[in-house]
Design a protein around this motif. Sequence first.
Motif, PDB file in Angstrom:
ATOM      1  N   LYS A 175       0.691  -1.297  -0.009  1.00  0.00           N
ATOM      2  CA  LYS A 175      -0.010  -0.068   0.014  1.00  0.00           C
ATOM      3  C   LYS A 175       0.952   1.326  -0.122  1.00  0.00           C
ATOM      4  O   LYS A 175       0.648   2.263  -0.870  1.00  0.00           O
ATOM      5  N   ARG A 233       2.747   1.538  -3.367  1.00  0.00           N
ATOM      6  CA  ARG A 233       1.796   1.668  -4.485  1.00  0.00           C
ATOM      7  C   ARG A 233       1.098   3.145  -4.351  1.00  0.00           C
ATOM      8  O   ARG A 233       1.023   3.695  -5.598  1.00  0.00           O
ATOM      9  N   THR A 234       1.012   3.532  -3.318  1.00  0.00           N
ATOM     10  CA  THR A 234       0.541   5.104  -3.413  1.00  0.00           C
ATOM     11  C   THR A 234       1.556   6.059  -3.012  1.00  0.00           C
ATOM     12  O   THR A 234       1.144   7.372  -3.212  1.00  0.00           O
ATOM     13  N   TRP A 247      -2.128   2.208   7.343  1.00  0.00           N
ATOM     14  CA  TRP A 247      -2.984   2.313   6.161  1.00  0.00           C
ATOM     15  C   TRP A 247      -3.721   3.241   5.610  1.00  0.00           C
ATOM     16  O   TRP A 247      -3.951   3.912   4.473  1.00  0.00           O
TER      17      TRP A 247
END
Length: 589
Positions: free
Chosen positions: A117, A120-121, A177
């Motif tokens: 996460k 990816r971001t 997250w």
Amino acid sequence: MSSQQQPKTRMPGHLLWLALALVVALGYLFQLGGDHIPRNGDELVYAHIARLTAESGHWLPLVSSYDFMRNTKPPLLFWQAMLAGGWGDHWTLLNLRLPSVVYIWATALMAGLLTWKIVRTGGNTAGAQPNHQATVMGAIAAIVFLSFFSTYRYGRPYLTSAPETFWLCGVFFALAWSPSQLLASRWKFPLVAGVAIGIGCLYKSFAMVAPVGLGLALCYQVLHARKAPWQVFRRGIVFDGFKVAAICAIALAVFGLWFAVDPLPGEVWREFVVGENAGKFKSSPGYLKQAFSGSGGILTILTGYFVNAGLLFPLSVGCVWTAWRSYRLRRGTAQTISDGEKVLWLWLLALALVFMLPDQRSARYLIPAMPAVAVLIALYWERIARIWFSLTLLFCLLGAMAMGLIAYGAVRATQDLGAYSPLFWLLLLLTAIACVFGFAKKEAARPMTAIAGFAVLFALAWTTAPFNGALGHFRPETIAKMKGQQISVPNNFNGQFERYQFLLPGAKIVAYDAPQPVDYTDAEVQVLFKTSRYALVARRAGQAPCAQCRIIDVRWDVRSRQDPKEGTWAAITSPETFWYAKEYLVERP
């Protein structure tokens, strides 16, 4: 028709990394039910309490043969074993340990998903398929976490480390997250977080509320309010403080259920709260003297994360060094690390600060934050200098050589050239080749490090494999004969005698104190025969168990807690007697 041949298809790189992570995870099952897996002696204390509590037929109160090791941990750990062992009907080490491995798998999965996460971001992926790169980094985070020695040693046995790590670290992984959303939550996140922390406390201790509470307070201050930790006089501090207090109160309320349902709450208070927890703040030489001493001082905590990494020690140091250099380069610019990464650093800081306070300090106390260390290593994987990978490969090469020496000692002790299969020696050879290849090839340093770290741990389990089999067990007819018989067994640590409940099921085990069982004298053995017909006597290879006794059976054992007088050099010059001993089941003449 075109005669051009179609190129051969290969498995994409990100799928290879996922496959490697799966293989490493399944490797945790190898020899899981053995008597000699890497572990801490406390496992047998907990197994003893769980077994006797199960035999009582009640969930509470906890039962033990010794008052000083009864309410040593909250009941959730023992209930887990009672259920996994079928209330005594399926009482095996494998069944008791399986829940720990499931917890470790779940934690590794969380580490991998969080890394995916963040990468990816974060916009740090390159190429046309950034999702594949994020997947690779997620797999690396899981592999690194599973390759930490602390994870392997304390995450597989029947201990508290795996459950508390999952529940406590899970709260910060959830925050990492989605930091802005969860920190802005009015009641949903505080409620769920409080329950999760409470479950973690019911495995370990109510004291875990302190580091978690500090970590959450830092997150609300740094990420939600965007203020430095010391800028506490700000708008919204009361409401944020109320949410942290509510989370801690909910966690303590969940933990307090133990007092509500235990028939003997006074004993719980005396043995667990006062003895097990408050006792860690008592220091006879003085707090400051103890804090700055070489053993048990604050340096134990300052280096704890690196020590817990085991063979990945250099890599973890390199991660911190790289992160510090990156921070220095970003100062004065608009660049910054993600909020998710900040959550991880704050969790590491909070746990270390709190556990500097007690007089009793151990790197084990930092295990709940080791998944965060694995994620950070994966995030900085490509930026960590090659030298740190080379040093890690050197550690792994030395580790592989040590495993070969220990196995050589086993062959010499047992005089059995076939004690290990050729695959074991092939594993050591391939691990050594991988380390050397990583040294020689710059582009191979990183993948070889990811492979070699766990390969040495797997080899460590393999070195004891023969002694988890026929070599380390008594004959079936001996076990059947000993059912219902009283047997005196050596004990060199709290609860160590409990291992014989698995080696001689059905026998009546009576412990005798033997700090060094191989040095227990013949005269002392004769004294045992005054109260027991049968006894277990450990001896070095070639030594007789006793002068006047009859040998019923014999097995090989892996020694623990060697005498410091033997010296470390003995592990190299005479591994057959340093690591191994024979254990004789004898009876009085």
